[in-house]
Every structure is written in structure tokens, then in C-alpha cells.
Design a protein around this motif. Sequence first.
Motif, PDB file in Angstrom:
ATOM      1  N   PHE A 175       0.836  -1.204   0.000  1.00  0.00           N
ATOM      2  CA  PHE A 175       0.000   0.000   0.000  1.00  0.00           C
ATOM      3  C   PHE A 175       0.870   1.253   0.000  1.00  0.00           C
ATOM      4  O   PHE A 175       0.604   2.209  -0.729  1.00  0.00           O
ATOM      5  N   GLU A 176       1.927   1.273   0.809  1.00  0.00           N
ATOM      6  CA  GLU A 176       2.826   2.430   0.848  1.00  0.00           C
ATOM      7  C   GLU A 176       3.482   2.653  -0.507  1.00  0.00           C
ATOM      8  O   GLU A 176       3.605   3.788  -0.961  1.00  0.00           O
ATOM      9  N   LYS A 177       3.887   1.578  -1.173  1.00  0.00           N
ATOM     10  CA  LYS A 177       4.502   1.720  -2.496  1.00  0.00           C
ATOM     11  C   LYS A 177       3.474   2.207  -3.524  1.00  0.00           C
ATOM     12  O   LYS A 177       3.776   3.055  -4.355  1.00  0.00           O
ATOM     13  N   ASP A 178       2.253   1.679  -3.447  1.00  0.00           N
ATOM     14  CA  ASP A 178       1.198   2.066  -4.392  1.00  0.00           C
ATOM     15  C   ASP A 178       0.764   3.518  -4.212  1.00  0.00           C
ATOM     16  O   ASP A 178       0.153   4.096  -5.116  1.00  0.00           O
ATOM     17  N   THR A 179       1.039   4.100  -3.055  1.00  0.00           N
ATOM     18  CA  THR A 179       0.643   5.484  -2.780  1.00  0.00           C
ATOM     19  C   THR A 179       1.865   6.387  -2.661  1.00  0.00           C
ATOM     20  O   THR A 179       1.831   7.409  -1.975  1.00  0.00           O
ATOM     21  N   ASP A 180       2.926   6.051  -3.340  1.00  0.00           N
ATOM     22  CA  ASP A 180       4.171   6.818  -3.272  1.00  0.00           C
ATOM     23  C   ASP A 180       3.972   8.229  -3.820  1.00  0.00           C
ATOM     24  O   ASP A 180       3.491   8.421  -4.941  1.00  0.00           O
ATOM     25  N   LEU A 181       4.334   9.213  -3.022  1.00  0.00           N
ATOM     26  CA  LEU A 181       4.132  10.612  -3.400  1.00  0.00           C
ATOM     27  C   LEU A 181       4.938  11.006  -4.634  1.00  0.00           C
ATOM     28  O   LEU A 181       4.452  11.731  -5.499  1.00  0.00           O
ATOM     29  N   SER A 182       6.155  10.527  -4.752  1.00  0.00           N
ATOM     30  CA  SER A 182       6.982  10.830  -5.935  1.00  0.00           C
ATOM     31  C   SER A 182       6.288  10.372  -7.217  1.00  0.00           C
ATOM     32  O   SER A 182       6.269  11.100  -8.214  1.00  0.00           O
ATOM     33  N   ASP A 183       5.734   9.167  -7.188  1.00  0.00           N
ATOM     34  CA  ASP A 183       5.037   8.647  -8.363  1.00  0.00           C
ATOM     35  C   ASP A 183       3.833   9.512  -8.721  1.00  0.00           C
ATOM     36  O   ASP A 183       3.573   9.776  -9.896  1.00  0.00           O
ATOM     37  N   GLU A 184       3.107   9.954  -7.709  1.00  0.00           N
ATOM     38  CA  GLU A 184       1.934  10.797  -7.962  1.00  0.00           C
ATOM     39  C   GLU A 184       2.335  12.151  -8.536  1.00  0.00           C
ATOM     40  O   GLU A 184       1.725  12.650  -9.465  1.00  0.00           O
ATOM     41  N   ILE A 185       3.375  12.752  -7.981  1.00  0.00           N
ATOM     42  CA  ILE A 185       3.848  14.056  -8.469  1.00  0.00           C
ATOM     43  C   ILE A 185       4.285  13.952  -9.923  1.00  0.00           C
ATOM     44  O   ILE A 185       3.988  14.838 -10.735  1.00  0.00           O
ATOM     45  N   ASN A 186       4.952  12.876 -10.260  1.00  0.00           N
ATOM     46  CA  ASN A 186       5.477  12.708 -11.619  1.00  0.00           C
ATOM     47  C   ASN A 186       4.388  12.492 -12.673  1.00  0.00           C
ATOM     48  O   ASN A 186       4.666  12.542 -13.864  1.00  0.00           O
ATOM     49  N   LYS A 187       3.161  12.308 -12.251  1.00  0.00           N
ATOM     50  CA  LYS A 187       2.054  12.151 -13.194  1.00  0.00           C
ATOM     51  C   LYS A 187       1.597  13.490 -13.768  1.00  0.00           C
ATOM     52  O   LYS A 187       0.869  13.537 -14.750  1.00  0.00           O
ATOM     53  N   TYR A 188       2.006  14.602 -13.144  1.00  0.00           N
ATOM     54  CA  TYR A 188       1.522  15.919 -13.543  1.00  0.00           C
ATOM     55  C   TYR A 188       2.525  16.650 -14.419  1.00  0.00           C
ATOM     56  O   TYR A 188       3.716  16.672 -14.131  1.00  0.00           O
ATOM     57  N   LYS A 189       1.987  17.270 -15.465  1.00  0.00           N
ATOM     58  CA  LYS A 189       2.804  18.040 -16.395  1.00  0.00           C
ATOM     59  C   LYS A 189       3.531  19.152 -15.637  1.00  0.00           C
ATOM     60  O   LYS A 189       2.965  19.776 -14.741  1.00  0.00           O
TER      61      LYS A 189
END
Length: 143
Positions: free
Chosen positions: A17-31
Amino acid sequence: MKKGGRGGASTKTGLIFEKDTDLSDEINKYKDFKALNNEVFYKEKKIAILCKQHKIYSILCQKLNVNWRNILSQRLLPDEAIFFNKEKRCVIIEKKYQTGSGSVEEKLQTCEFKLYQYKRLLEPSGVSVELIYVLNKSWFNNS
């Protein structure tokens, strides 16, 4: 938490769950945003620092010249934290995964204490602190 309520420390569901909700991954989704090596950039300009667990001390406290040993009796280890330098604001992120009733529900009751401790740690350096919990909706959406 492990099904049956035993052996929670050895289960991998929370880590997944922690890996699936990684903040870096979420940030990198945005232009125009990029999270790289504990730093967040917007259009090539550094806007924030990311810290996981011990890095809040090795990166953030060091940057702010905070000696945590003079403030806390033991280290608090956030799942993630993001520090916005311009606003002098730190958002602490705690992630909780649960599949049945048990200890995570009880841990949520300590949120005021955790927020108080993080404020004690960072506010002397002029940093405001916020605490956010990320919960798995499969359990916490149940009535």
C-alpha cells in the motif's frame, strides 16, 4: 494487518500500500512537475523536498539546523513528508492499510499527539506542520 489479527509486523500488505501510494510517483504524473532524488521541481525550479522516514532527520532537520535529540525523546518516522521551502510548510503523510478491525483504527486516535510532536520538532525553525493520513478505502469506507 495480517488476516486473523496476528503477525501484523510481518505482513506485506502495508508495504505494498505504501509503495502504491508513493508521493513521488503521484507528483510525476503531472505536467511540469518532477520528483527526483528527494526534490520536487515545477518547470525546472525546485519547490519542495521529499523525505521518507529517517530522511526527515538526515535531510530536513539538517537543512533547518534542528537537533531533534534536544526536542524529542525518540525519532518519529513518517511514511512520507514534503517540505515547501518558500512557504516554510511541512506536510507529514502517514499511510494506514487495514483489512479488519484492529490496531490501525486505534493508531488513528494518536493523530493529535503525532501532530503535536512534529510541531514541537519543526515549529522552532519557523515551519508550520500539517498531518495527513492516507487510508485504504476498502476498509475505511465500510460503515
